[in-house]
Write a protein that holds these residues in place. Structure first.
Motif, PDB file in Angstrom:
ATOM      1  N   THR A 212       0.954   4.131  -2.999  1.00  0.00           N
ATOM      2  CA  THR A 212       0.608   5.592  -2.473  1.00  0.00           C
ATOM      3  C   THR A 212       1.699   6.351  -3.199  1.00  0.00           C
ATOM      4  OG1 THR A 212      -0.393   4.745  -0.800  1.00  0.00           O
ATOM      5  CG2 THR A 212       0.029   7.093  -0.714  1.00  0.00           C
ATOM      6  N   ILE A 213       2.987   5.987  -2.924  1.00  0.00           N
ATOM      7  CA  ILE A 213       4.220   6.768  -3.163  1.00  0.00           C
ATOM      8  C   ILE A 213       4.171   6.879  -4.850  1.00  0.00           C
ATOM      9  CG2 ILE A 213       6.711   6.937  -3.262  1.00  0.00           C
ATOM     10  CD1 ILE A 213       6.468   5.573  -0.527  1.00  0.00           C
ATOM     11  N   LEU A 214       3.961   5.658  -5.275  1.00  0.00           N
ATOM     12  CA  LEU A 214       4.242   5.708  -6.930  1.00  0.00           C
ATOM     13  C   LEU A 214       3.307   6.518  -7.448  1.00  0.00           C
ATOM     14  CD1 LEU A 214       5.276   4.366  -9.365  1.00  0.00           C
ATOM     15  CD2 LEU A 214       3.665   2.457  -9.286  1.00  0.00           C
TER      16      LEU A 214
ATOM     17  N   HIS B  35       1.145   8.905  -6.202  1.00  0.00           N
ATOM     18  CA  HIS B  35       1.093  10.377  -5.924  1.00  0.00           C
ATOM     19  C   HIS B  35       2.364  11.276  -6.173  1.00  0.00           C
ATOM     20  CE1 HIS B  35      -2.854  10.539  -3.797  1.00  0.00           C
ATOM     21  NE2 HIS B  35      -2.613   9.377  -2.899  1.00  0.00           N
ATOM     22  N   THR B  36       3.288  10.498  -6.367  1.00  0.00           N
ATOM     23  CA  THR B  36       4.578  11.240  -6.530  1.00  0.00           C
ATOM     24  C   THR B  36       4.923  10.979  -8.140  1.00  0.00           C
ATOM     25  OG1 THR B  36       6.052   9.492  -5.955  1.00  0.00           O
ATOM     26  CG2 THR B  36       5.335  11.184  -4.393  1.00  0.00           C
ATOM     27  N   GLY B  37       4.574   9.988  -8.593  1.00  0.00           N
ATOM     28  CA  GLY B  37       5.125   9.716 -10.108  1.00  0.00           C
ATOM     29  C   GLY B  37       4.195  10.369 -11.058  1.00  0.00           C
TER      30      GLY B  37
ATOM     31  N   LYS C 125       0.678  -1.283  -0.075  1.00  0.00           N
ATOM     32  CA  LYS C 125      -0.192   0.141   0.021  1.00  0.00           C
ATOM     33  C   LYS C 125       1.123   1.196  -0.040  1.00  0.00           C
ATOM     34  CE  LYS C 125      -4.242  -1.649   2.235  1.00  0.00           C
ATOM     35  NZ  LYS C 125      -5.265  -1.229   3.308  1.00  0.00           N
ATOM     36  N   GLY C 126       2.042   1.090   0.764  1.00  0.00           N
ATOM     37  CA  GLY C 126       2.918   2.289   0.948  1.00  0.00           C
ATOM     38  C   GLY C 126       3.357   2.619  -0.425  1.00  0.00           C
ATOM     39  N   GLU C 127       3.937   1.445  -1.058  1.00  0.00           N
ATOM     40  CA  GLU C 127       4.566   1.721  -2.296  1.00  0.00           C
ATOM     41  C   GLU C 127       3.743   2.151  -3.490  1.00  0.00           C
ATOM     42  OE1 GLU C 127       7.983   0.924  -3.067  1.00  0.00           O
ATOM     43  OE2 GLU C 127       7.783   1.111  -1.028  1.00  0.00           O
TER      44      GLU C 127
END
Length: 119
Positions: free
Chosen positions: A38-40, A42-44, A34-36
């Protein structure tokens, strides 16, 4: 928390392919995934995601919850999620939980990729 989650991430233009190289997609790794996601997402500059489930033999509700998190993030940003190559067990779970009504499943990553490249 298991920090040694085995996964691969490939990007082809605006499409990300997330391949989970784990036999079990359950509580022990769902939080990390889930963390991966979310980061991917929201930031990519990613608005199309293919989740390759070809290595996953077992998935439980927490694994499905991680997939749905990615789906919701993408939906909110007019993105697209595709599942690729789920094993029989995982595909059955998705169907039993009726998530195949919202999640598109492809037999292969290439199939999913070809469809997303058309859009």
């Amino acid at each position: 928390m298991n920090e040694n989650i085995n996964y691969e991430l490939k990007k082809i233009e605006d499409i990300a392919i997330f391949k989970l190289n784990e036999k079990k997609f359950d509580t022990s790794i769902a939080g990390f995934v889930k963390g991966e996601f979310t980061i991917l997402l929201h930031t990519g500059d990613i608005n199309k995601l293919i989740i390759d489930l070809s290595e996953v033999d077992y998935c439980d509700s927490s694994g499905l919850s991680a997939i749905l998190l990615a789906y919701r993030i993408l939906q909110a940003n007019d993105g697209i999620l595709r599942l690729a190559a789920p094993t029989k067990n995982v595909k059955t779970l998705i169907q039993i939980s009726q998530l195949d009504r919202v999640l598109y499943i492809h037999d292969t990553v290439d199939e999913a990729l070809q469809e997303l490249q058309k859009d």
